[in-house]
Design a protein around this motif. Structure first.
Motif, PDB file in Angstrom:
ATOM      1  N   ILE A 182       8.118  31.095 -35.151  1.00  0.00           N
ATOM      2  CA  ILE A 182       8.133  31.068 -33.683  1.00  0.00           C
ATOM      3  C   ILE A 182       7.898  29.619 -33.245  1.00  0.00           C
ATOM      4  CG2 ILE A 182       7.028  31.900 -31.584  1.00  0.00           C
ATOM      5  CD1 ILE A 182       6.055  34.340 -33.269  1.00  0.00           C
ATOM      6  N   ALA A 235       6.187  36.665 -27.973  1.00  0.00           N
ATOM      7  CA  ALA A 235       6.803  36.551 -29.299  1.00  0.00           C
ATOM      8  C   ALA A 235       5.775  36.777 -30.402  1.00  0.00           C
ATOM      9  CB  ALA A 235       7.465  35.184 -29.456  1.00  0.00           C
ATOM     10  N   GLY A 252       4.857  40.508 -30.508  1.00  0.00           N
ATOM     11  CA  GLY A 252       5.948  41.256 -31.130  1.00  0.00           C
ATOM     12  C   GLY A 252       5.977  41.075 -32.640  1.00  0.00           C
ATOM     13  N   THR A 253       5.763  39.869 -33.101  1.00  0.00           N
ATOM     14  CA  THR A 253       5.779  39.585 -34.545  1.00  0.00           C
ATOM     15  C   THR A 253       4.633  40.303 -35.248  1.00  0.00           C
ATOM     16  OG1 THR A 253       6.851  37.454 -34.183  1.00  0.00           O
ATOM     17  CG2 THR A 253       5.676  37.740 -36.273  1.00  0.00           C
TER      18      THR A 253
END
Length: 182
Positions: free
Chosen positions: A48, A76, A79-80
């Protein structure tokens, strides 16, 4: 899965709490994707753009953001982390070791230093999303490494010199000072 986030005293780091065990034992600190070879989750986080460091505690993950623009980066990262846990992937695939420079230090003094760090210091810095690890004792100097949110924190020098150094000197007369290890 609901992942909580908490601010830390370091504005460039954010603490993510997945509500599940992150590491069974110890902590891990990664400062680059190359350092993270044994961690699929850390590797994914480094992909990211903006992630500059990743720290794993027992029940939290601290991520450092080089740009400090959390509005773009936070979704992000969430979500990861969620994707990783949902897939059932391991956090670590191997064990890392740390260098200790004791060079003949008295084992009783080293044990006292580690006991104070474990019982008094590490719980306090873990609340702020970081950790401190012992890296040696030589000629009256204790070598420690600040990790996670503590690494690069504006107040880390004060914590190290005035908090930890004073604590160790108070209980262990052989300790003259504390120095950071990069």
């Amino acid at each position: 899965m609901f992942i909580q986030t908490e601010q830390t005293p370091n504005p460039s780091t954010l603490k993510f709490i997945p509500g599940e065990v992150v590491l069974e034992n110890g902590t891990m600190f990664f400062e680059s994707i190359n350092d993270a070879e044994q961690s699929p989750l850390a590797q994914a986080l480094f992909k990211i753009q903006g992630v500059s460091a990743v720290f794993f505690g027992s029940d939290f993950i601290t991520v450092e953001n080089a740009d400090q623009d959390w509005d773009a980066l936070k979704p992000a990262i969430l979500g990861t982390i969620m994707e990783h846990y949902t897939a059932g992937l391991p956090i670590m695939t191997g064990e890392a070791t740390q260098e200790i420079a004791d060079d003949g230090a008295d084992p009783e003094i080293v044990e006292q230093i580690n006991e104070l760090l474990e019982t008094r210091v590490r719980p306090a810095v873990a609340r702020d999303g970081g950790d401190i690890t012992y890296h040696g004792f030589k000629d009256g100097v204790v070598y420690l490494r600040m990790q996670g949110a503590c690494s690069g924190c504006p107040s880390s020098t004060a914590t190290l010199k005035y908090g930890i150094q004073n604590l160790l000197k108070h209980y262990i007369p052989e300790v003259e000072c504390v120095e950071p290890v990069e």
